[in-house]
Enzyme design. Structure first.
Site, PDB file in Angstrom:
ATOM      1  N   ASP A  52      -4.645  55.355 -38.593  1.00  0.00           N
ATOM      2  CA  ASP A  52      -5.674  56.248 -39.355  1.00  0.00           C
ATOM      3  C   ASP A  52      -6.994  55.674 -39.503  1.00  0.00           C
ATOM      4  OD1 ASP A  52      -3.513  57.794 -39.901  1.00  0.00           O
ATOM      5  OD2 ASP A  52      -3.057  57.070 -41.756  1.00  0.00           O
ATOM      6  N   TYR A 110       4.185  47.174 -38.519  1.00  0.00           N
ATOM      7  CA  TYR A 110       3.092  47.324 -39.269  1.00  0.00           C
ATOM      8  C   TYR A 110       3.170  46.149 -40.342  1.00  0.00           C
ATOM      9  CZ  TYR A 110       1.399  51.734 -37.255  1.00  0.00           C
ATOM     10  OH  TYR A 110       1.160  52.708 -36.609  1.00  0.00           O
TER      11      TYR A 110
END
Lengths: 261, 261
Positions: A52, A110
Site C-alpha cells: 500500500d 511482514y
C-alpha cells in the site's frame, strides 16, 4: 532472453505504493524507468505482490525478462544510480525463464512496528505507529496466536478485496519488545515489533490484524474474541485498519533452489 | 522565577544546527518559539552545547528561567504540540536556579554511525555515513584507543575554533558492529557505531576523529600514527572532517544530584 530476479528495499513514505497507478509515483514506476534508462527497454516488472501507499519493504522481490547483456553483478549499482535515494536494489540474479515473482512466492513475512513509549522515536517515526497509552502486550500475543493456521480471513480483509477465495495460511506470528529506546524509570512500554509469516495476504490483512490486536491491547476486545471474529467472516467484526506507515514487507521466500532471502 | 531543565531529541537533517543563527531554522529557534507560544515569554534557552547543521541529538539538554506556573509534568506534551515532528522534548524537571546546562555538563557522549555494508540502509540513511569499501575495524579501534586520555586536541579541532585552550579529556571510546542488516553470504561489514565520551568537545572534534579513523580503516594511515598526530597540534596532520549527518549527540551527564540520563 534472460529472466532476472531482484531484491529491492524502499522507504515508502513518499510513494503511492508498489504497483503502477495512473498517477505514477509508485515503486514499480521508478524501477521500470531505471531499467529503461539502463537498457532502453520499456518493459513491465512483476513484483511478489503489492504494498500500500506509505508501506515500506526491506526485502521485496521482483523479476523481469530482458534482452540486455549487462553482466549480472553490475545490475544493482547500475540501477541504484538511476533510482531515488529511498529505493535501493540490493540483489540481482539470473533465474530460469519460468520464474514468476508473484506466482512462485511461497511465504511472505511482514513486520508491523508500534512505538509504545510515551514519546515518538525521532529516528524511526517514519516506520512506527505511536501508541503511548497502556497496552496489554501479553493479551495481544494471545490474540495473535489465535490467527496462526489456515482460515478464511474475510473478517481481516478490505471490503474492496477482489479475491474470490479468502483462505490463507499464517505459518508463524510473534511479537518482540525492544526497550533500548525506553527512558529508565519511565512507564515507556518499548517498541513492539510484530512479525507475521503467511502463504499470502489479502488486501489490508496485516493492518486489520494489527488494528484488531491494538483493540485487544487496549482492553476493548479480548484475545478470545479472535476465533469468533475469524468465524464471522465479516469485516465489521474486526478492528480498524491500522496506519500503513508502520508496516514493512520484511521478506519473501521461494522454493529452496531459488531462495531469495 | 523557576529554572527548568529539559531533554530534547531531534533529527537534525532539516536544520541549521542547534544554536541560533541569523537565518533562523535552528533547533534553538524552534524551542524558543514553542516556549513563547506556550507562555508568552520571549526568552533565551541555554543548550549543553552546539551541534552542527545536520547533526542529530538523542539526549541534548537545555535550561531556561521562566515565570510560568505551568506544572512540570505538563511541559513535554505542551511544547511538543508546538514543535515540528522531528524535534521532541522528552523530559522536563525543575532544577536549582544556579543550574546551567552548558557550564555544569560533566560528560558528553557522541555516537558516529558508519554503514560499511555494500548498500545504504534505507531506514537509517539520515543518520549514517555510507562506506561500502573495505575497512579494517580492528585498526580503527586501535587508533581510537590512542585518543583516550587528557590531551591537547588541536589537531582534531576546526581551524575556526575560537577556544584558547584545546585540552580536553576523552574518558571512554569504543566501537560496536551491528550485523543485523548484513546480507547473509555477502561481504557486508555491518553498521559500525563509535561512541566517544568526553569532558567536552572542540568544534568538529568528533567528525575529525572519525575522518582520521576512516583513513586508518582504509590503510591510508596507521593506528600508531595517532599519537604523533596528537603531538603535532596541527590540524593538517589529521584526516578530513567526516560528514555531519552520521553524528548524534547521544547523552549529556551532570553531577549525580542533577543527572539527566
Amino acid at each position: 532472453m534472460r529472466n532476472l530476479c531482484m531484491k529491492v528495499n524502499y522507504d515508502g513514505t513518499e510513494y503511492d505504493g508498489f504497483q503502477t497507478q495512473p498517477n505514477g509515483n509508485t515503486i514499480q514506476d521508478y524501477l521500470e524507468s531505471a531499467i529503461c534508462s539502463l537498457t532502453g527497454e520499456r518493459l513491465k516488472i512483476t513484483g511478489s505482490g503489492r504494498t500500500d501507499a506509505g508501506v515500506h519493504a526491506y526485502g521485496q522481490v521482483f523479476n523481469f525478462h530482458t534482452e540486455s547483456p549487462i553482466p549480472i553483478e553490475r545490475w544493482c549499482l547500475a540501477l541504484n544510480a538511476w533510482l531515488p535515494r529511498d529505493i535501493i536494489v540490493t540483489d540481482a540474479r539470473e533465474v530460469p525463464l519460468t520464474f514468476h515473482a508473484r506466482r512462485m512466492a511461497k511465504r511472505k513475512t511482514y513486520r508491523y512496528s508500534i512505538n509504545a513509549n510515551r514519546f515518538p522515536d525521532i529516528f524511526h517515526r517514519r516506520t512506527q505507529a505511536h501508541h503511548p497509552t497502556k497496552l496489554d502486550v501479553q493479551a495481544m500475543e494471545q490474540g495473535l496466536a489465535h490467527l496462526i493456521g489456515t482460515f478464511d480471513y474475510t473478517s481481516f480483509a478490505s471490503r474492496r478485496s477482489q479475491k474470490t477465495n479468502h483462505v490463507r495460511t499464517i505459518y508463524e506470528a510473534y511479537m518482540t519488545v525492544d526497550h533500548s529506546f525506553s527512558r529508565p524509570g519511565s512507564d515507556d512500554q518499548g517498541i513492539i515489533h510484530t512479525y507475521i509469516t503467511g502463504s499470502g495476504f489479502l488486501q489490508h490483512m496485516v493492518r486489520i490484524i494489527m488494528g484488531t490486536l491494538l483493540e485487544v491491547g487496549e482492553g476493548k476486545k479480548s484475545a478470545d474474541d479472535i476465533p469468533f471474529i475469524l468465524e464471522a467472516k465479516n469485516r465489521s467484526k474486526a478492528g480498524p485498519t491500522a496506519v500503513g506507515h508502520a508496516l514493512t514487507l520484511w521478506s519473501v521466500e521461494y522454493e529452496e533452489n531459488i531462495k531469495k532471502h
